[in-house]
Write an enzyme that holds these catalytic residues in place. Structure first.
Site, short mmCIF file in Angstrom:
data_model
loop_
_atom_site.label_atom_id
_atom_site.label_comp_id
_atom_site.label_asym_id
_atom_site.label_seq_id
_atom_site.Cartn_x
_atom_site.Cartn_y
_atom_site.Cartn_z
N GLU A 287 0.75 -1.23 0.02
CA GLU A 287 0.03 0.03 -0.07
C GLU A 287 0.95 1.38 -0.15
O GLU A 287 1.93 1.38 0.40
CB GLU A 287 -0.88 0.17 1.46
N CYS B 235 3.31 8.23 1.55
CA CYS B 235 3.53 7.24 2.48
C CYS B 235 3.79 5.77 1.56
O CYS B 235 3.00 5.46 0.84
CB CYS B 235 2.56 6.93 3.43
N CYS C 237 5.74 -8.02 7.35
CA CYS C 237 6.63 -7.18 7.97
C CYS C 237 7.00 -8.58 9.10
O CYS C 237 6.26 -9.35 9.66
CB CYS C 237 6.26 -6.15 8.85
N CYS D 298 5.10 -6.25 15.94
CA CYS D 298 4.50 -5.40 16.72
C CYS D 298 2.97 -5.64 17.06
O CYS D 298 2.24 -5.94 15.93
CB CYS D 298 4.50 -3.95 16.29
N CYS E 299 -0.24 -3.90 15.24
CA CYS E 299 0.07 -3.63 13.61
C CYS E 299 -0.59 -4.64 12.80
O CYS E 299 -0.19 -5.61 12.92
CB CYS E 299 1.52 -3.20 13.33
N GLU F 284 9.58 -2.75 7.53
CA GLU F 284 10.45 -2.33 8.41
C GLU F 284 11.71 -2.03 7.42
O GLU F 284 12.54 -2.73 7.11
CB GLU F 284 11.04 -3.34 9.54
N SER G 192 9.61 4.72 16.12
CA SER G 192 8.52 4.11 16.43
C SER G 192 8.94 3.81 18.24
O SER G 192 9.45 2.73 18.28
CB SER G 192 7.77 3.12 15.77
N1 SAH Z 1 8.06 -0.49 10.76
C1 SAH Z 1 8.39 1.14 10.62
C2 SAH Z 1 7.51 1.79 9.59
C3 SAH Z 1 6.28 1.27 9.50
S1 SAH Z 1 4.80 1.75 10.75
C4 SAH Z 1 8.22 1.54 12.11
O1 SAH Z 1 7.93 0.61 12.94
O2 SAH Z 1 8.19 2.53 12.40
C5 SAH Z 1 4.79 3.16 10.71
C6 SAH Z 1 4.09 3.79 12.07
O3 SAH Z 1 2.65 3.31 12.29
C7 SAH Z 1 4.93 3.19 13.29
O4 SAH Z 1 4.97 4.09 14.21
C8 SAH Z 1 3.74 2.04 13.60
O5 SAH Z 1 4.22 1.72 15.01
C9 SAH Z 1 2.49 2.73 13.59
N2 SAH Z 1 1.58 1.76 13.70
C10 SAH Z 1 1.31 0.45 13.08
N3 SAH Z 1 0.18 0.04 13.31
C11 SAH Z 1 -0.65 1.08 14.08
C12 SAH Z 1 -1.92 1.17 14.29
N4 SAH Z 1 -2.88 -0.03 14.16
N5 SAH Z 1 -2.39 2.26 14.69
C13 SAH Z 1 -1.67 3.00 14.84
N6 SAH Z 1 -0.21 3.50 14.53
C14 SAH Z 1 0.18 2.15 14.11
#
Ligand code: SAH
Length: 356
Positions: free
Chosen positions: A98, A111, A118, A122, A125, A166, A220
């Site tokens: 996406e 974005c 991934c 987390c 996510c 990531e 993050s």
């Molecule tokens: N892997 C990278 C970039 C992708 S995620 C990272 O971890 O930073 C981009 C941002 O969205 C990160 O801060 C991630 O923690 C956050 N994110 C992921 N899922 C989310 C959700 N369901 N609600 C809010 N933020 C989220």
């Protein structure tokens, strides 16, 4: 740059720098100046048959002997509220990722995704629920930006590497992408208008600091103590908060770029006033350098069972940080009607595939 795109069986020529493309063009029996034309067309997101000033025979050779890894638009959703556009892009092997195109007062921002899926795990996510399938090539990351510009007819002013994946787990391709996308002969997007978001792969943060690329590092964080952070983000067991903040500080010292932190608020997990106070403390002690906290209200993902707090909670959290001298803002949500946060369209499509 270590990975050489002409090493593959069918050359991934959209991953090549203009210099590499020059050598490749000559190897196909064409004049070197054709490489500059081709590079510029690819940066515009054009399909081969639109590259009208290139000889048809050359385009045919490129299609047959090389592989143009330009993503195709699989789905496109446009927000009726704010014009945000969400794309599901299909790669040449069928994998989908996406991208989200947003309009701000100061310009447009895209974005982009860096991996199909991934591996980081987390808890909140959507992108990591089914693990990682593969990393994207530099061309596939660049292609999301180029095709978005082609499709919308608008300029992409800035890029955030905050989509699926990531970026620092795909280090070489991401660094190659940064060189390609900022090249004046192509898209020419200034590195200062690019943010790279990471869950905190500490050794790669030091590597990135040494690349001499003035991109904004976005980290993050999502918690202010190791116990909470490890429960939300498995990567914290490997690289705990103190080590992460030391790397962020080194990044600032090396690049002069202010680091920003993302903090997603999750009801009852990390959103109390005490969490905010501890976060201010940890940042002041650990960073000792300018930084900014972006507060994000959790975008609920059904499978995780985690809930988003009330907006008032977020305001209290922000005020607590600000009163303790930490810069903080709440991220405005764009494209609310099209579920513009990343990972969910890809997941839907995977599920549809399983059901078929
Ligand atoms: N892997 C990278 C970039 C992708 S995620 C990272 O971890 O930073 C981009 C941002 O969205 C990160 O801060 C991630 O923690 C956050 N994110 C992921 N899922 C989310 C959700 N369901 N609600 C809010 N933020 C989220």
């Amino acid at each position: 740059m270590t990975n050489n795109p002409s090493d593959t069986v069918r050359a991934d020529f959209m991953s090549m720098t203009p210099e590499e493309l020059g050598a490749y063009t000559v190897s196909l029996g064409e004049k070197p100046y054709r490489a500059a034309q081709l590079f510029s067309w690819m940066a515009k997101g054009a399909p081969l048959d639109a590259m009208t000033n290139l000889p048809a025979a050359f385009r045919k050779k490129l299609a047959e002997e090389g592989e143009y890894r330009r993503p195709e638009i699989e789905r496109k959703l446009v927000s009726a509220i704010d014009g945000t556009v969400k794309y599901l892009y299909r790669m040449t092997d069928g994998e989908c990722v996406e991208s989200v195109f947003m309009h701000y007062e100061h310009g447009t921002s895209l974005c982009v995704s860096s991996q199909a899926g991934c591996a980081m795990g987390c808890r909140f996510c959507a992108s990591t629920l089914n693990g990682k399938v593969r990393s994207l090539t530099a061309s596939e990351i660049l292609g999301q930006a180029a095709v978005t510009a082609y499709d919308t007819g608008e300029r992409v002013d800035g890029i955030v590497l905050m989509g699926i994946g990531e970026p620092l787990d795909n280090y070489d391709n991401v660094v190659r992408f940064l060189h390609l996308v900022s090249d004046e002969r192509g898209m020419g997007i200034g590195l200062r208008h690019i943010s790279l978001s990471t869950c905190g792969l500490v050794p790669r943060i030091y590597d990135l600091a040494g690349e001499g690329l003035p991109v904004t590092l976005s980290v993050s964080l999502h918690a202010s103590d190791d116990e909470t952070r490890s429960a939300l983000m498995p990567v914290n067991r490997r690289y705990p908060i103190a080590e992460l903040l030391a790397a962020c500080r080194a990044y600032f010292e090396k690049t002069g770029r202010r680091v920003s932190f993302e903090y997603t608020l999750i009801a009852g997990r990390n959103d109390s006033r005490e969490d905010a106070a501890r976060l201010a403390d940890v940042l002041k002690k650990g960073m000792r350098a300018p930084c900014h906290v972006n507060l994000i209200l959790l975008n609920e993902v059904k499978e995780t069972g985690l809930e988003t707090p009330q907006k008032a909670r977020a305001n209290e959290f922000m005020n607590e940080l600000v009163s303790r001298g930490v810069n903080a803002t709440i991220r405005r949500r764009l494209g609310a009607d099209i579920n513009a946060s990343c990972g969910q369209l890809r997941l839907q499509r995977q599920k549809a595939g399983e059901g078929a």
